[in-house]
Design an enzyme around this catalytic site. Structure first.
Site, PDB file in Angstrom:
ATOM      1  N   SER A 159       0.865  -1.185   0.000  1.00  0.00           N
ATOM      2  CA  SER A 159       0.000   0.000   0.000  1.00  0.00           C
ATOM      3  C   SER A 159       0.894   1.226   0.000  1.00  0.00           C
ATOM      4  CB  SER A 159      -0.834  -0.020   1.281  1.00  0.00           C
ATOM      5  OG  SER A 159      -1.481   1.219   1.491  1.00  0.00           O
TER       6      SER A 159
ATOM      7  N   TYR B 224      -1.982  -1.733  10.186  1.00  0.00           N
ATOM      8  CA  TYR B 224      -1.961  -1.763   8.720  1.00  0.00           C
ATOM      9  C   TYR B 224      -0.564  -1.387   8.218  1.00  0.00           C
ATOM     10  CZ  TYR B 224      -4.046  -1.232   4.035  1.00  0.00           C
ATOM     11  OH  TYR B 224      -4.370  -1.379   2.700  1.00  0.00           O
TER      12      TYR B 224
HETATM   13  N1  NAD Z   1      -8.678   0.117  -1.555  1.00  0.00           N
HETATM   14  C1  NAD Z   1      -7.607   0.814  -1.250  1.00  0.00           C
HETATM   15  O1  NAD Z   1      -7.651   2.054  -1.161  1.00  0.00           O
HETATM   16  C2  NAD Z   1      -6.287   0.116  -1.024  1.00  0.00           C
HETATM   17  C3  NAD Z   1      -5.133   0.906  -0.926  1.00  0.00           C
HETATM   18  C4  NAD Z   1      -3.918   0.294  -0.725  1.00  0.00           C
HETATM   19  C5  NAD Z   1      -3.835  -1.087  -0.634  1.00  0.00           C
HETATM   20  N2  NAD Z   1      -4.965  -1.832  -0.735  1.00  0.00           N
HETATM   21  C6  NAD Z   1      -4.824  -3.281  -0.612  1.00  0.00           C
HETATM   22  O2  NAD Z   1      -5.388  -3.892  -1.745  1.00  0.00           O
HETATM   23  C7  NAD Z   1      -5.805  -5.213  -1.418  1.00  0.00           C
HETATM   24  C8  NAD Z   1      -7.209  -5.454  -1.934  1.00  0.00           C
HETATM   25  O3  NAD Z   1      -8.101  -4.610  -1.230  1.00  0.00           O
HETATM   26  P1  NAD Z   1      -9.430  -3.969  -1.857  1.00  0.00           P
HETATM   27  O4  NAD Z   1      -9.331  -2.516  -1.642  1.00  0.00           O
HETATM   28  O5  NAD Z   1      -9.680  -4.497  -3.201  1.00  0.00           O
HETATM   29  O6  NAD Z   1     -10.512  -4.489  -0.776  1.00  0.00           O
HETATM   30  P2  NAD Z   1     -11.872  -5.295  -0.913  1.00  0.00           P
HETATM   31  O7  NAD Z   1     -12.433  -5.336   0.461  1.00  0.00           O
HETATM   32  O8  NAD Z   1     -12.731  -4.729  -2.000  1.00  0.00           O
HETATM   33  O9  NAD Z   1     -11.377  -6.752  -1.362  1.00  0.00           O
HETATM   34  C9  NAD Z   1     -10.612  -7.554  -0.497  1.00  0.00           C
HETATM   35  C10 NAD Z   1     -11.018  -9.012  -0.683  1.00  0.00           C
HETATM   36  O10 NAD Z   1     -10.216  -9.813   0.198  1.00  0.00           O
HETATM   37  C11 NAD Z   1     -11.049 -10.818   0.747  1.00  0.00           C
HETATM   38  N3  NAD Z   1     -10.534 -11.296   2.030  1.00  0.00           N
HETATM   39  C12 NAD Z   1     -10.577 -10.657   3.216  1.00  0.00           C
HETATM   40  N4  NAD Z   1     -10.082 -11.442   4.184  1.00  0.00           N
HETATM   41  C13 NAD Z   1      -9.719 -12.597   3.594  1.00  0.00           C
HETATM   42  C14 NAD Z   1      -9.148 -13.806   4.075  1.00  0.00           C
HETATM   43  N5  NAD Z   1      -8.872 -13.964   5.377  1.00  0.00           N
HETATM   44  N6  NAD Z   1      -8.897 -14.802   3.188  1.00  0.00           N
HETATM   45  C15 NAD Z   1      -9.197 -14.659   1.875  1.00  0.00           C
HETATM   46  N7  NAD Z   1      -9.754 -13.536   1.363  1.00  0.00           N
HETATM   47  C16 NAD Z   1     -10.011 -12.518   2.219  1.00  0.00           C
HETATM   48  C17 NAD Z   1     -12.398 -10.130   0.933  1.00  0.00           C
HETATM   49  O11 NAD Z   1     -13.455 -11.067   1.067  1.00  0.00           O
HETATM   50  C18 NAD Z   1     -12.490  -9.270  -0.308  1.00  0.00           C
HETATM   51  O12 NAD Z   1     -13.169  -9.927  -1.347  1.00  0.00           O
HETATM   52  C19 NAD Z   1      -5.655  -5.334   0.100  1.00  0.00           C
HETATM   53  O13 NAD Z   1      -4.451  -5.995   0.402  1.00  0.00           O
HETATM   54  C20 NAD Z   1      -5.578  -3.880   0.556  1.00  0.00           C
HETATM   55  O14 NAD Z   1      -4.889  -3.737   1.780  1.00  0.00           O
HETATM   56  C21 NAD Z   1      -6.189  -1.266  -0.921  1.00  0.00           C
END
Ligand code: NAD
Length: 280
Positions: free
Chosen positions: A143, A156
């Site tokens: 991130s 985080y």
């Molecule tokens: N959205 C943002 O702004 C952002 C920014 C930086 C990094 N990220 C990172 O991107 C990645 C994806 O996040 P996103 O924003 O698409 O979120 P999201 O919530 O839309 O998707 C995350 C997915 O991970 C799944 N998940 C959660 N816990 C789990 C587990 N224990 N086992 C298997 N699957 C699991 C959820 O069911 C969900 O479908 C994450 O690692 C997040 O930290 C997101």
């Protein structure tokens, strides 16, 4: 990896947000996709979307924080697709807003299990297959919070800085050993996904305002998951060690490199007011 056609990719967290968009985009480019998520219905829907566009994908459901389950998953993917995986995209992740002073161990461990250990389990469970494929790539999602810290994001930050350190070390090792595996660490800025909705909030008041948090998150997210997927896949094809996703991630990268540790003053003054009502 010059082309994705006919390659096999394992994508975690593929039921929503970035993971779903990456799985769909990879399939559109001819990749076979082992899509997984803890939410079986959500990942089944991703696979339905891929198949309706004539792509090749299979849905799996397990918890990435469960090491044994991850190793079983890697074996199942190889068996089902009758080939070693070329790509593993360790994307599944969750959020937690809590101050260090009041954070519950249970919440801290929950987040580390998924965001840090889940990434390590996925990397190590699939690494032998990636080497065997002779054209492998590990993609670990950190991130912009793997480059700077902020208030209420200590867990985080710990996980995402950890993912960055672990992933960069892996890349160096693969190069030094001349193994056929490329490695990229992804640093998204704010991406419009469901992560704020599923984040745990634990603040001093004990009744964190979820609506306010989600509003703050919506204001901070400049990039769609589809655009994020495009950038991540270009980064894979360009074999970039660090993939920055979104204009905010680029700004944070420059700030962090130019002002050094003084970025903390900015984080304190800029991020705290935005999280009004959630101060530790
Ligand atoms: N959205 C943002 O702004 C952002 C920014 C930086 C990094 N990220 C990172 O991107 C990645 C994806 O996040 P996103 O924003 O698409 O979120 P999201 O919530 O839309 O998707 C995350 C997915 O991970 C799944 N998940 C959660 N816990 C789990 C587990 N224990 N086992 C298997 N699957 C699991 C959820 O069911 C969900 O479908 C994450 O690692 C997040 O930290 C997101």
């Amino acid at each position: 990896m010059k082309s994705l056609k006919g390659k096999l990719a394992a994508v975690t967290g593929a039921g929503s947000g970035i993971g779903r968009a990456v799985a769909i985009d990879l399939a559109r480019r001819g990749c076979r996709v082992a899509a997984s998520d803890i939410q079986a219905d959500a990942v089944a829907e991703t696979v339905r979307l891929i198949k309706s566009a004539k792509g090749d994908a299979k849905a799996y459901s397990f918890d990435v924080a469960d090491r044994e389950a991850f190793y079983q998953h890697a074996a199942a993917v190889k068996k089902d697709f009758k080939a070693p995986a070329n790509l593993v995209i360790n994307n599944a992740g969750v959020g937690l807003a809590a101050s260090v002073l009041e954070m519950k161990w249970e919440d801290f461990e929950w987040l580390m299990g998924i965001n840090f250990w889940g990434v390590c389990y996925g990397t190590q469970a699939f690494l032998p297959q990636l080497i065997e494929s002779r054209d492998g790539h590990v993609v670990n999602v950190s991130s912009m919070y793997g480059m700077i810290s902020g208030p209420l994001t200590s867990a985080y930050n710990a996980a995402k800085f950890g993912v960055r350190g672990y992933t960069e070390a892996l890349r160096i090792e693969m190069k030094a050993a001349r193994l056929p595996v490329e490695v990229s660490c992804v640093h998204p800025g704010g991406i419009r996904t469901n992560i704020a909705k599923t984040s745990r909030l634990a603040t001093a008041s004990g009744n964190a305002d979820r609506a306010k948090f989600e509003k703050w998150f919506a204001r901070m997210t400049l990039t769609t998951p589809e655009k994020a997927a495009q950038i991540i896949i270009s980064g894979i094809l360009g074999n970039r060690p660090r993939i920055l996703v979104g204009p905010d991630a680029h700004v944070i990268d420059v700030v962090q490199r130019t002002v050094g540790i003084r970025y903390q003053w900015l984080a304190q003054t800029l991020l705290n007011p935005l999280m009004a009502g959630m101060k530790p």
